[in-house]
Scaffold this motif. Structure first.
Motif, PDB file in Angstrom:
ATOM      1  N   PHE A  77       0.846  -1.204   0.000  1.00 27.43           N
ATOM      2  CA  PHE A  77       0.000   0.000   0.000  1.00 27.43           C
ATOM      3  C   PHE A  77       0.873   1.243   0.000  1.00 27.43           C
ATOM      4  CE2 PHE A  77      -2.564  -3.213   2.259  1.00 27.43           C
ATOM      5  CZ  PHE A  77      -3.629  -3.272   1.379  1.00 27.43           C
ATOM      6  N   ALA A  78       0.515   2.217  -0.792  1.00 26.70           N
ATOM      7  CA  ALA A  78       1.241   3.481  -0.828  1.00 26.70           C
ATOM      8  C   ALA A  78       1.006   4.284   0.444  1.00 26.70           C
ATOM      9  CB  ALA A  78       0.816   4.295  -2.056  1.00 26.70           C
ATOM     10  N   ARG A  79      -0.152   4.076   1.081  1.00 24.22           N
ATOM     11  CA  ARG A  79      -0.448   4.738   2.348  1.00 24.22           C
ATOM     12  C   ARG A  79      -0.959   3.693   3.320  1.00 24.22           C
ATOM     13  NH1 ARG A  79      -4.403   9.659   1.586  1.00 24.22           N
ATOM     14  NH2 ARG A  79      -5.560   8.101   0.358  1.00 24.22           N
ATOM     15  N   GLU A  80      -0.829   3.971   4.595  1.00 24.30           N
ATOM     16  CA  GLU A  80      -1.285   3.031   5.605  1.00 24.30           C
ATOM     17  C   GLU A  80      -2.794   2.846   5.503  1.00 24.30           C
ATOM     18  OE1 GLU A  80       0.050   4.848   9.180  1.00 24.30           O
ATOM     19  OE2 GLU A  80       2.018   3.896   9.111  1.00 24.30           O
ATOM     20  N   GLN A  81      -3.271   1.620   5.703  1.00 31.17           N
ATOM     21  CA  GLN A  81      -4.684   1.275   5.628  1.00 31.17           C
ATOM     22  C   GLN A  81      -5.157   0.771   6.991  1.00 31.17           C
ATOM     23  OE1 GLN A  81      -6.363   1.857   2.656  1.00 31.17           O
ATOM     24  NE2 GLN A  81      -4.378   2.717   2.010  1.00 31.17           N
ATOM     25  N   ALA A  82      -6.469   0.800   7.191  1.00 34.70           N
ATOM     26  CA  ALA A  82      -7.042   0.354   8.467  1.00 34.70           C
ATOM     27  C   ALA A  82      -7.627  -1.043   8.368  1.00 34.70           C
ATOM     28  CB  ALA A  82      -8.123   1.330   8.934  1.00 34.70           C
ATOM     29  N   VAL A  83      -8.054  -1.465   7.184  1.00 32.27           N
ATOM     30  CA  VAL A  83      -8.702  -2.757   7.042  1.00 32.27           C
ATOM     31  C   VAL A  83      -8.438  -3.288   5.638  1.00 32.27           C
ATOM     32  CG1 VAL A  83     -10.912  -1.761   6.332  1.00 32.27           C
ATOM     33  CG2 VAL A  83     -10.877  -4.048   7.322  1.00 32.27           C
ATOM     34  N   ARG A  92      -9.802 -28.194   0.721  1.00 32.97           N
ATOM     35  CA  ARG A  92     -10.418 -28.398   2.025  1.00 32.97           C
ATOM     36  C   ARG A  92      -9.380 -28.919   3.035  1.00 32.97           C
ATOM     37  NH1 ARG A  92     -15.669 -28.993   3.712  1.00 32.97           N
ATOM     38  NH2 ARG A  92     -15.989 -30.204   5.614  1.00 32.97           N
ATOM     39  N   GLY A  93      -9.404 -28.333   4.230  1.00 34.35           N
ATOM     40  CA  GLY A  93      -8.515 -28.746   5.302  1.00 34.35           C
ATOM     41  C   GLY A  93      -7.232 -27.966   5.372  1.00 34.35           C
ATOM     42  N   VAL A  94      -6.872 -27.262   4.330  1.00 37.33           N
ATOM     43  CA  VAL A  94      -5.652 -26.470   4.325  1.00 37.33           C
ATOM     44  C   VAL A  94      -5.878 -25.197   5.132  1.00 37.33           C
ATOM     45  CG1 VAL A  94      -4.056 -25.156   2.876  1.00 37.33           C
ATOM     46  CG2 VAL A  94      -4.859 -27.414   2.137  1.00 37.33           C
ATOM     47  N   ALA A  95      -4.925 -24.813   5.962  1.00 38.19           N
ATOM     48  CA  ALA A  95      -5.013 -23.570   6.718  1.00 38.19           C
ATOM     49  C   ALA A  95      -4.458 -22.430   5.875  1.00 38.19           C
ATOM     50  CB  ALA A  95      -4.257 -23.678   8.023  1.00 38.19           C
ATOM     51  N   ILE A  96      -5.255 -21.356   5.779  1.00 37.13           N
ATOM     52  CA  ILE A  96      -4.822 -20.160   5.065  1.00 37.13           C
ATOM     53  C   ILE A  96      -4.550 -19.095   6.114  1.00 37.13           C
ATOM     54  CG2 ILE A  96      -5.393 -18.432   3.335  1.00 37.13           C
ATOM     55  CD1 ILE A  96      -7.386 -20.388   2.145  1.00 37.13           C
ATOM     56  N   SER A  97      -3.357 -18.578   6.143  1.00 37.09           N
ATOM     57  CA  SER A  97      -2.982 -17.542   7.102  1.00 37.09           C
ATOM     58  C   SER A  97      -2.535 -16.296   6.348  1.00 37.09           C
ATOM     59  CB  SER A  97      -1.845 -18.027   8.004  1.00 37.09           C
ATOM     60  OG  SER A  97      -2.208 -19.219   8.681  1.00 37.09           O
ATOM     61  N   MET A  98      -2.815 -15.160   6.952  1.00 36.64           N
ATOM     62  CA  MET A  98      -2.376 -13.895   6.359  1.00 36.64           C
ATOM     63  C   MET A  98      -1.967 -12.955   7.467  1.00 36.64           C
ATOM     64  SD  MET A  98      -4.899 -13.158   3.171  1.00 36.64           S
ATOM     65  CE  MET A  98      -5.185 -14.407   1.924  1.00 36.64           C
ATOM     66  N   SER A  99      -0.980 -12.135   7.154  1.00 41.99           N
ATOM     67  CA  SER A  99      -0.523 -11.137   8.110  1.00 41.99           C
ATOM     68  C   SER A  99      -0.328  -9.818   7.396  1.00 41.99           C
ATOM     69  CB  SER A  99       0.779 -11.584   8.784  1.00 41.99           C
ATOM     70  OG  SER A  99       1.804 -11.777   7.810  1.00 41.99           O
ATOM     71  N   LEU A 100      -0.510  -8.727   8.151  1.00 36.80           N
ATOM     72  CA  LEU A 100      -0.302  -7.385   7.635  1.00 36.80           C
ATOM     73  C   LEU A 100       0.755  -6.718   8.494  1.00 36.80           C
ATOM     74  CD1 LEU A 100      -3.974  -6.415   6.858  1.00 36.80           C
ATOM     75  CD2 LEU A 100      -2.106  -6.217   5.233  1.00 36.80           C
ATOM     76  N   GLN A 125     -14.250 -18.149   0.684  1.00 36.15           N
ATOM     77  CA  GLN A 125     -14.497 -17.704   2.050  1.00 36.15           C
ATOM     78  C   GLN A 125     -14.002 -16.265   2.215  1.00 36.15           C
ATOM     79  OE1 GLN A 125     -12.425 -21.599   3.335  1.00 36.15           O
ATOM     80  NE2 GLN A 125     -13.447 -20.894   5.204  1.00 36.15           N
ATOM     81  N   PRO A 126     -14.752 -15.441   2.980  1.00 34.73           N
ATOM     82  CA  PRO A 126     -14.261 -14.079   3.236  1.00 34.73           C
ATOM     83  C   PRO A 126     -13.130 -14.112   4.254  1.00 34.73           C
ATOM     84  CG  PRO A 126     -16.319 -14.437   4.404  1.00 34.73           C
ATOM     85  CD  PRO A 126     -16.091 -15.665   3.566  1.00 34.73           C
ATOM     86  N   PHE A 127     -12.219 -13.148   4.105  1.00 34.11           N
ATOM     87  CA  PHE A 127     -11.062 -13.062   4.998  1.00 34.11           C
ATOM     88  C   PHE A 127     -10.866 -11.570   5.295  1.00 34.11           C
ATOM     89  CE2 PHE A 127      -7.011 -13.542   6.837  1.00 34.11           C
ATOM     90  CZ  PHE A 127      -6.708 -14.880   6.991  1.00 34.11           C
ATOM     91  N   VAL A 128     -10.879 -11.189   6.591  1.00 39.83           N
ATOM     92  CA  VAL A 128     -10.811  -9.778   6.978  1.00 39.83           C
ATOM     93  C   VAL A 128      -9.679  -9.601   7.984  1.00 39.83           C
ATOM     94  CG1 VAL A 128     -12.033  -7.838   8.013  1.00 39.83           C
ATOM     95  CG2 VAL A 128     -13.303  -9.499   6.624  1.00 39.83           C
ATOM     96  N   LEU A 129      -8.820  -8.583   7.731  1.00 38.95           N
ATOM     97  CA  LEU A 129      -7.784  -8.189   8.679  1.00 38.95           C
ATOM     98  C   LEU A 129      -7.948  -6.698   8.948  1.00 38.95           C
ATOM     99  CD1 LEU A 129      -6.158 -10.218   6.383  1.00 38.95           C
ATOM    100  CD2 LEU A 129      -4.656 -10.263   8.401  1.00 38.95           C
ATOM    101  N   ALA A 130      -7.924  -6.330  10.244  1.00 41.36           N
ATOM    102  CA  ALA A 130      -8.113  -4.930  10.595  1.00 41.36           C
ATOM    103  C   ALA A 130      -7.132  -4.545  11.679  1.00 41.36           C
ATOM    104  CB  ALA A 130      -9.546  -4.688  11.068  1.00 41.36           C
ATOM    105  N   ALA A 131      -6.756  -3.286  11.714  1.00 44.55           N
ATOM    106  CA  ALA A 131      -5.843  -2.763  12.721  1.00 44.55           C
ATOM    107  C   ALA A 131      -6.502  -1.596  13.438  1.00 44.55           C
ATOM    108  CB  ALA A 131      -4.541  -2.299  12.074  1.00 44.55           C
ATOM    109  N   PRO A 132      -6.224  -1.404  14.737  1.00 41.93           N
ATOM    110  CA  PRO A 132      -6.817  -0.282  15.452  1.00 41.93           C
ATOM    111  C   PRO A 132      -6.343   1.059  14.936  1.00 41.93           C
ATOM    112  CG  PRO A 132      -5.139  -1.363  16.799  1.00 41.93           C
ATOM    113  CD  PRO A 132      -5.338  -2.228  15.589  1.00 41.93           C
ATOM    114  N   GLU A 133      -5.183   1.099  14.337  1.00 37.17           N
ATOM    115  CA  GLU A 133      -4.663   2.345  13.769  1.00 37.17           C
ATOM    116  C   GLU A 133      -4.434   2.157  12.272  1.00 37.17           C
ATOM    117  OE1 GLU A 133      -4.428   4.957  15.553  1.00 37.17           O
ATOM    118  OE2 GLU A 133      -4.718   4.048  17.547  1.00 37.17           O
TER     119      GLU A 133
END
Length: 511
Positions: A77-83, A92-100, A125-133
């Protein structure tokens, strides 16, 4: 989250902050080339093998397929994002992990700002990552399996939490039982909405939503949106206050003075009970109120005419020698004076008709054949602003010969007194205006006018009888002259005579 307030009993008055930022969505196209930049976000190759599939995404469109089990620096991202939200799919059965991470790389756990993991089901499947800032700068994806691939679609990101719900359009104060109708909006598209009225549990609602069945008084509607990834703003829903007015009182009962169950406004005889509304002659006057014989019979030569009220007030006085056998004669024979005429009626010739405040149509026989004879003919006249007596010969020399209907002018009560002394020139005592089709004669004080299919008026003044013709012609018979006088269309003729001067004190003609 914005809150909208509806001013009680007034038009809608909104106070809301500036519109929240809508999320940016990266959607893929067939044969998508990388890197892909949309808004502040860029998808890079990184260490993944990237490719697009033309169809089969979560919305059946194109999607991105990743062939590696680890994709660091997948999205920058060119600028910081919140979500950041996206749809993912893996075996099926595979774990999908994501980090920001908050920096331009994820070199260690200290760089991770947001992290989430789900078990793949084989479907999207929907996948949502959010940060407080506003701290999200790089997205990294992982699979628990070192082999195989996984798919991503519709990557959404925003600098504010989303969705954000608003109520941009709302009805004013509503009156029961009309439903209150409200329209909702969300910064994420598509979104569904959940509604709560007066603190009740939230339920899914339509957009726009109509709310009915509420008691009069003040109410509150709260609404939050649910976006395609399942994210909500339930903690700060949009709200609107509104008022349901008490229902209008029922209209007063319709007047029904004869108590027959038919309102006076539609009752064809409002003074006499007649719930059947029978109207034998179809003159809009019920049989119960007909004081004269019905007018749905043809006129008999020398005996009857049919008189129909066209406008205003009309009165009839029957001849004093009306035979007891006159068809359907009731109260008129027992009442000696004038009686009001409503609708239409068959009246005996020799009757007096008062149209000084109204207008009538008169049907009379035009020859001497009986009314039931197919050779019988009729004639018709419109007469207004007059008091007159109807007369007609019972039989002509030949039955087929045309017989005239006489309209003899009569004076309204007290009118002849105008001619006593030295009245002003042209003082009017009585008059009649006629439109005739057939043979009619008007009998005035100084002349008798005969007309066939004409429009004219005859006026008795203190100084004579004036005839004015608008259409056709009128032939005048004057006692002092042997030769008739013809008055044509657009002309007028006064037969001079001293009328009514010797009649001072004459009793009124209306009983």
């Amino acid at each position: 989250m914005r809150v909208a307030v509806l001013a009680l009993l007034l038009a809608v008055a909104w106070t809301a902050p500036a519109a929240a930022q809508s999320p940016t969505v990266i959607r893929f196209a067939p044969d998508q080339k990388t890197p892909v930049t949309v808004g502040d976000g860029t998808i890079e190759n990184g260490e993944c093998t990237l490719g697009t599939v033309a169809s089969g995404g979560w919305d059946n469109g194109p999607f991105l397929r990743l062939s590696d089990s680890e994709c660091p620096n997948l999205l920058r991202f060119a600028r910081e994002q919140a979500v950041v939200s996206l749809f993912v799919r893996a075996e099926r059965g595979v774990a999908i992990s994501m980090s920001l991470c908050g920096a331009y790389h994820c070199n260690g756990e200290g760089d991770v700002v947001a992290y989430a993991s789900i078990q793949a089901t084989g479907d999207w499947q929907p996948f949502v990552l959010a940060a407080p800032e506003h701290a999200l700068r790089v997205l990294t994806a992982y699979l628990s399996s070192e082999t195989g691939s996984f798919d991503v679609d519709d990557i959404s990101f925003a600098r504010e939490r989303h969705p954000d719900t608003s109520i941009p359009v709302a009805s004013g104060a509503v009156t029961s039982p009309t439903p209150a109708t409200f329209t909702f909006a969300s910064t994420s598209t598509p979104s569904t909405f959940m509604c709560s009225v007066d603190g009740a549990p939230y339920e899914r609602c339509r957009n726009p939503a109509s709310i009915a069945g509420l008691a009069p008084g003040r109410h509150t509607l709260a609404v939050y949106a649910v976006d395609a990834y399942g994210t909500t703003d339930v903690e700060s829903p949009a709200q609107v206050n509104f008022v349901v007015d008490p229902p209008a009182p029922p209209p007063p009962a319709a007047a029904d003075r004869d108590g027959d169950g038919v309102p006076d406004a539609t009752d064809n005889c409002p003074d006499v009970a007649n719930s059947d509304q029978a109207d034998g002659d179809s003159d809009r006057v019920g049989n119960a109120c007909d004081v004269l014989p019905p007018g749905n019979v043809p006129p008999q030569p020398g005996e009857t005419s049919v008189v129909q009220v066209l406008s205003g007030e009309v009165f009839v006085k029957l001849p004093t020698r009306t035979p007891l056998g006159f068809d359907r004669l009731g109260r008129p024979f027992q009442v000696g004076g004038f009686i009001p005429l409503k609708g239409q009626a068959s009246i005996p010739l020799g009757a007096t008709v008062d149209t000084t405040r109204g207008e009538v149509a008169i049907d009379s026989a035009a020859n001497s054949y009986a009314a039931a004879d197919r050779r019988a003919k009729r004639q018709r006249a419109h007469i207004r602003a007059a008091m007159f007596q109807l007369k007609q010969k019972r039989r002509a020399q030949a039955r087929s010969a045309t017989i005239a209907t006489d309209v003899s002018l009569l004076s309204p009560p007290g009118a002849e007194a105008r001619c006593v002394g030295a009245p002003p020139k042209g003082t009017i005592v009585r008059s009649v205006s006629m439109v005739v089709k057939g043979l009619y004669r008007t009998v005035g004080g100084a002349s008798t006018g005969t007309a066939r299919s004409a429009t004219f008026s005859t006026t008795d003044r203190c100084d004579g009888t004036l005839t004015q013709v608008g259409r056709g012609k009128v032939t005048l018979a004057v006692k002092s002259q042997k030769k008739p006088i013809v008055v044509k269309a657009g002309q007028a003729y006064l037969v001079k005579a001293k009328l009514f001067a010797a009649r001072k004190g004459r009793k009124p003609t209306r009983g």
